[in-house]
Design an enzyme around this catalytic site. Sequence first.
Site, short mmCIF file in Angstrom:
data_model
loop_
_atom_site.label_atom_id
_atom_site.label_comp_id
_atom_site.label_asym_id
_atom_site.label_seq_id
_atom_site.Cartn_x
_atom_site.Cartn_y
_atom_site.Cartn_z
N ASP A 13 11.79 9.25 6.05
CA ASP A 13 13.22 9.39 5.79
C ASP A 13 13.99 9.18 7.10
O ASP A 13 15.06 8.55 7.13
CB ASP A 13 13.52 10.78 5.20
CG ASP A 13 14.70 10.76 4.24
OD1 ASP A 13 15.68 10.04 4.53
OD2 ASP A 13 14.66 11.46 3.21
N HIS A 16 15.41 5.74 8.14
CA HIS A 16 16.76 5.29 7.72
C HIS A 16 17.77 5.48 8.86
O HIS A 16 18.59 4.61 9.12
CB HIS A 16 17.27 6.14 6.55
CG HIS A 16 16.63 5.82 5.24
ND1 HIS A 16 16.74 4.60 4.63
CD2 HIS A 16 15.90 6.60 4.38
CE1 HIS A 16 16.10 4.63 3.46
NE2 HIS A 16 15.57 5.83 3.29
N HIS A 193 12.66 18.58 -1.61
CA HIS A 193 13.08 17.68 -0.52
C HIS A 193 14.59 17.72 -0.43
O HIS A 193 15.28 17.39 -1.39
CB HIS A 193 12.59 16.26 -0.85
CG HIS A 193 13.08 15.19 0.07
ND1 HIS A 193 12.35 14.77 1.17
CD2 HIS A 193 14.20 14.41 0.06
CE1 HIS A 193 13.01 13.78 1.78
NE2 HIS A 193 14.14 13.54 1.13
N HIS A 195 18.52 17.10 1.39
CA HIS A 195 19.39 16.34 2.31
C HIS A 195 20.56 17.24 2.68
O HIS A 195 21.02 18.05 1.87
CB HIS A 195 19.86 15.02 1.69
CG HIS A 195 18.85 13.93 1.86
ND1 HIS A 195 18.81 13.10 2.94
CD2 HIS A 195 17.80 13.59 1.08
CE1 HIS A 195 17.79 12.27 2.83
NE2 HIS A 195 17.16 12.54 1.70
N TYR A 284 23.19 8.39 -3.38
CA TYR A 284 21.92 8.31 -2.64
C TYR A 284 22.16 8.23 -1.13
O TYR A 284 22.92 7.38 -0.66
CB TYR A 284 21.18 7.07 -3.13
CG TYR A 284 19.71 7.01 -2.84
CD1 TYR A 284 18.82 7.92 -3.42
CD2 TYR A 284 19.18 6.01 -2.04
CE1 TYR A 284 17.46 7.82 -3.19
CE2 TYR A 284 17.82 5.91 -1.80
CZ TYR A 284 16.97 6.82 -2.38
OH TYR A 284 15.62 6.72 -2.16
#
Lengths: 335, 289
Positions: A13, A16, A193, A195, A284
């Site tokens: 991740d 990115h 998970h 964010h 997203y």
Amino acid sequence: MDKITLIDTTMRDGSHAISHTYTIAEVIAIAQGLDEAGVEYIEIAHGDGIGGSTINYGFSKTNELDLIEAVCKVVKKAKVTILLIPGVGTIEDVEEAIKRGIKAVRVATHCTEADISKQHIEYCLSKKLDTFGFLMMSHTVNKEKLLEQALLMESYGAKAVYIADSAGYMITSDVYDKVKLLKNNLKIPIGFHAHNNLSLAIANSISAMQAGASYIDGSLKGLGAGSGNAQLEVLNCVMERYNFISNIKAYPLMDIASDIVEPIMKRPQIINTVSLMLGITGVYSSFMLHANEAAKKFDVDVREILVELGKRKMVGGQEDKIIEVAYELKNNKNK
Amino acid sequence: MKKLRCAILGPGNIGSDLMYKIDRSDYLELVLMAGIVESEGIKRARDKGIATTIEGVDGIIKEKDHIDVVFDATSAAAHLVSGPKLNEVGIFCFDLTPAALGPYMVPSVNLDDLKNELDVNLVTCGGQATIPIVYACSLVGSIKYAEIIASISSKSAGPGTRANIDEFTQTTANALKVVGQAKTSRAIIILNPADPPVLMANTIHIIYDDENIKTEDVLNSVEKMVKKIQHYVPGYTLKVPPFKNKDHYTMIIEVKGRGDFLPVYSGNLDIINSAAVEAAEKLAVMRGE
């Protein structure tokens, strides 16, 4: 104290956040540090999973298989893990990664499309890989739908099923309810998970633990798409206050974060206007840098792009829709 | 002109939609619908006055003297058996499965290949939507790399696609090279569950060997191709015309289906069926000459 397995996503991740520019030397240094600190699973791949190196998602600077191989060679105890998004990566890509030494795979689908993971999960199991299911954009469905999809992944043989808050949209009660329902109805462990687009990554991860999740993702410095993931070196300490342990050494983790990861970063992993918008609109997280670029190219407000993408209910991997929306917004503006 | 006598093998969603498309054709005539059990699709055909059989490919072979071509809308495994059987008795087969026994057929690009074959494969829905555009781009300059992203509503992705999604990406990528003329290629498929369902859309990225290709030339070639495809898929539109972005060209295509048997958002299924019917019509013309 309940034992929690933390999976590190700094080199997946986190890829990115640095536009997939990891070098061999960088991944070796990070992986060695994580391994010595006692992290059990180290994920490494293009941010969009194995095979993600494309125009759509951005090309990797270094071939990801070479990065994977380098990490596999230096890691002594941890299981080197890849992410596979069916539709982007294929079983052939996994075969190549197996040759390079991986031990685990997370097979990720949009949270309503679990059935496309069957062939991949079954293949990974046949190769004796630790195989996880991973339901992306879990905020977009209710907990009953999520359970139905998680049960599918369980039936294919997944070792655990992850709820992924890919847009950083969920709040603690939502995380708790979803994890709890899955925990009560699945035989396999549940993962989460996060964010950090709404500054809730750590809080949501703790909430998931309290609801019974036993696999949690984190990344050093929080490096990840959008505002990043739960900051691993922080999570590892905070969770102890809530009576959860990881058996990962705290100081070495802090050291790799500040000495190795921080110098690699292209910008501070903070919540800025754009990443906050992701959390608000439920878009997203990896769309962020692509949306910034499109906003510049077509001279439109990046917030308008994200609001429109949210309305159109775009799923993970639809980075190409950013161009379409930006193009249309520009045309409408010129009318 | 004498119409080409057609049979459909596999009376599911694809087969039923084909029935309506053949029905509309001036060059084709549907004479038999073949399944392996009594099903909704068999009943639908019977209600339309079409002869039916539930003996599958063998039912078609029994009628071989009255059938010129077969549209195989079953599965790859089934086509591996039925394709050769049909060819043996001289029946031409349009293979809509991923079996790909015969060469790829993309009507707007390689219709002439029909001459020497008895079994052609319609690639994939994403392939039918994108390969012609990549080919059109290749007429302007040699393509180093082509990448396509097909997005499809979840409701339009049937159990066959879902059970083997790698087959879609790999077959499409391969045909982008073989028919589309790209030196290297990638294909990505995304299923989107939004409700109301999203129309099928395809993003195409092209990297040329020559960095100095003119946008105008790419646009002209692509627009010509779009018109050619609109002839058999009226809902095929260039949503975002080609534009240069750093080292590559990007363009976006949307495919609205005709809504014959399948809903309009299923442009993916419509285009592969329309391509098969278009190719069959060409075969009818060739045989009539």
